[in-house]
Design an enzyme around this catalytic site. Structure first.
Site, PDB file in Angstrom:
ATOM      1  N   ASN B 153       0.825  -1.207   0.000  1.00 60.11           N
ATOM      2  CA  ASN B 153       0.000   0.000   0.000  1.00 60.11           C
ATOM      3  C   ASN B 153       0.859   1.257   0.000  1.00 60.11           C
ATOM      4  O   ASN B 153       0.603   2.198  -0.732  1.00 60.11           O
ATOM      5  CB  ASN B 153      -0.920   0.016   1.233  1.00 60.11           C
ATOM      6  CG  ASN B 153      -2.208  -0.768   0.989  1.00 60.11           C
ATOM      7  OD1 ASN B 153      -2.631  -0.933  -0.148  1.00 60.11           O
ATOM      8  ND2 ASN B 153      -2.802  -1.259   2.056  1.00 60.11           N
ATOM      9  N   HIS B 158      -3.098   2.409  -2.608  1.00 59.10           N
ATOM     10  CA  HIS B 158      -4.157   1.504  -2.145  1.00 59.10           C
ATOM     11  C   HIS B 158      -4.774   0.691  -3.271  1.00 59.10           C
ATOM     12  O   HIS B 158      -5.215  -0.433  -3.069  1.00 59.10           O
ATOM     13  CB  HIS B 158      -5.239   2.289  -1.410  1.00 59.10           C
ATOM     14  CG  HIS B 158      -4.817   2.678  -0.030  1.00 59.10           C
ATOM     15  ND1 HIS B 158      -4.963   1.821   1.040  1.00 59.10           N
ATOM     16  CD2 HIS B 158      -4.224   3.789   0.448  1.00 59.10           C
ATOM     17  CE1 HIS B 158      -4.487   2.400   2.134  1.00 59.10           C
ATOM     18  NE2 HIS B 158      -4.029   3.602   1.797  1.00 59.10           N
ATOM     19  N   ASP B 162      -5.465  -3.222  -3.326  1.00 55.60           N
ATOM     20  CA  ASP B 162      -6.746  -3.874  -3.641  1.00 55.60           C
ATOM     21  C   ASP B 162      -6.561  -4.928  -4.731  1.00 55.60           C
ATOM     22  O   ASP B 162      -7.128  -6.030  -4.650  1.00 55.60           O
ATOM     23  CB  ASP B 162      -7.772  -2.826  -4.111  1.00 55.60           C
ATOM     24  CG  ASP B 162      -8.262  -1.968  -2.946  1.00 55.60           C
ATOM     25  OD1 ASP B 162      -7.912  -2.287  -1.786  1.00 55.60           O
ATOM     26  OD2 ASP B 162      -8.978  -0.987  -3.198  1.00 55.60           O
ATOM     27  N   GLU B 188      -6.068  -7.672   5.633  1.00 54.30           N
ATOM     28  CA  GLU B 188      -5.352  -8.550   4.698  1.00 54.30           C
ATOM     29  C   GLU B 188      -5.310  -9.974   5.236  1.00 54.30           C
ATOM     30  O   GLU B 188      -4.409 -10.735   4.951  1.00 54.30           O
ATOM     31  CB  GLU B 188      -3.935  -8.009   4.450  1.00 54.30           C
ATOM     32  CG  GLU B 188      -2.997  -8.028   5.662  1.00 54.30           C
ATOM     33  CD  GLU B 188      -2.983  -6.713   6.439  1.00 54.30           C
ATOM     34  OE1 GLU B 188      -4.012  -5.985   6.424  1.00 54.30           O
ATOM     35  OE2 GLU B 188      -1.952  -6.401   7.072  1.00 54.30           O
TER      36      GLU B 188
END
Lengths: 125, 268
Positions: B153, B158, B162, B188
């Site tokens: 990240n 981000h 994802d 996660e």
């Protein structure tokens, strides 16, 4: 009393009226415990307006969910408008629906079925 | 004088004949004239009464007929209204039902990966625990955590994170057997339930998933060297214990895998 103003509640739509403009607006969800009481005031205002004024009457509706007794009350209101229309009065309904909820479009169409007065259905925006 | 139009021709002729005879002055002194005149007057009065009776009776008949027509019209109208009411009401009810199904789905599903969420997993763990105790067949529980996820990240944003989670989801699902269940446990962290599975079999499945994820190339634009690994903690449900103990054990195994250097599987 010529003004009818009811603030929206959890289970009832807001109602605003303007005698001068001949306009009654309802907005929100409608599933009151006592539909007769709630719609009684609305119907009384409409009947009184049709009796005491000769100007046109317009209903502006932004209704989302309605329970069965509200649907019935709304049909009664449209019947009153239909009678007035046949009697030569200028009445109209503008039904606005949330474009994200296209189903309400079909519902409004179903309501409109027996009405010969101007009844418009349009996306709210 | 009663209306003559309702009389038959023969009757009318008779009435007119008698009227003519009575009016004729040559019969003035006939002794039958006076009784005939009285009889004729009485007959005419009767006829008039009868006609009035028929008129009134017909009138009532007409009223009741028109009333019954109105009633049947009203009845038909009410029926149509009721029909319409039911139709509209059904439509509202249908849209409510669909909404409630959509809400239920949203309440149990993780919107990013499409996997069941923590609430969904809890429901399934409770079910599997009951089943394991009933059948005496334990289930295996694995918690999978992405190694150094924060740095993905931080380094790539981000959106890249994802993407990585979605690819990992895909890899886990490819590695599972049809009756295994996977959900997103947290940020996660993924949780896998393997019903009626021995620890050895569970370890084999876990190892396959670990290797597949290690082999993934994360789809971040302009990069082909972004690799990712995961650590797993695995345990077997012990008959009779509350499922929270099973979860704790899997969590501890995961911590051990992390402490031992990550990209590995520990069981407890």
């Amino acid at each position: 009393m010529t003004a009818l103003h009811i603030p929206a509640s959890q289970s009832t739509p807001s109602v605003t009226s303007s005698w001068e403009q001949g306009l009654l607006t309802m907005r929100g969800d409608s599933y009151p415990e006592n539909s007769f009481e709630f719609f009684g005031d609305v119907i009384a205002w409409i009947e009184r307006y049709l009796k005491e004024s000769s100007a046109p009457l317009r209903l502006e509706l932004h209704l989302v969910y309605m329970n069965t007794s509200s649907v019935k009350a709304m049909m009664d209101i449209f019947d009153i408008l239909e009678d007035a229309h046949r009697g030569g009065r200028q009445v109209s309904v503008d039904w606005f629906y949330d474009p994200r909820n296209e189903r309400v479009l079909d519902l409004a169409d179903e309501f409109r079925e027996d009405c010969s007065f101007p009844f418009q259905i349009a996306a709210d925006g | 004088m009663a209306d003559k139009t309702l009389l038959s021709p023969v009757e009318r002729e008779l009435v007119e004949q008698i009227e003519t005879l009575l009016a004729d002055p040559t019969h003035t002194h006939n002794p039958l004239r006076a009784p005939l005149a009285a009889l004729f007057a009485s007959s005419e009065a009767q006829r008039e009464r009868l006609e009035r009776l028929v008129r009134i009776s017909d009138g009532y008949h007409l009223i009741s007929r028109s009333q019954s027509l109105t009633l049947s019209e009203q009845y038909d109208r009410q029926l149509r209204r009721l029909d319409k009411l039911a139709r509209i009401s059904d439509r509202y009810q249908n849209s409510l039902r669909e909404l409630s199904e959509a809400l239920k789905d949203a309440a149990l599903r993780d919107p990013l990966t499409g996997l069941g969420n923590r609430r969904f997993l809890m429901e399934r763990i409770i079910e599997e625990t009951e089943r394991a105790n009933r059948k005496g067949e334990p289930y295996a529980l694995a918690i999978l955590d992405v190694d150094h996820f924060k740095s993905i990240n931080d380094r790539f944003g981000h959106e890249a994170g994802d993407t990585a989670l979605n690819q990992i989801t895909q890899a886990i699902q490819n590695g599972l057997r049809t009756y295994d269940l996977c959900g997103r446990w947290g940020g996660e962290e993924f949780l896998v339930i393997l019903p009626e599975t021995s620890l050895d079999s569970a370890l084999q499945v876990a190892e396959r998933i670990r290797r597949d994820i290690q082999a993934l190339t994360i789809g971040i634009h302009n990069r082909s060297d972004v690799r990712i690994t995961v650590s797993l903690g695995i345990t077997l449900y012990q008959a009779g214990e509350p499922y929270s103990q099973t979860l704790d054990r899997a969590d501890n195994a995961l911590l051990q895998a992390k402490a031992a250097g990550r990209n590995r599987i520990e069981s407890a």
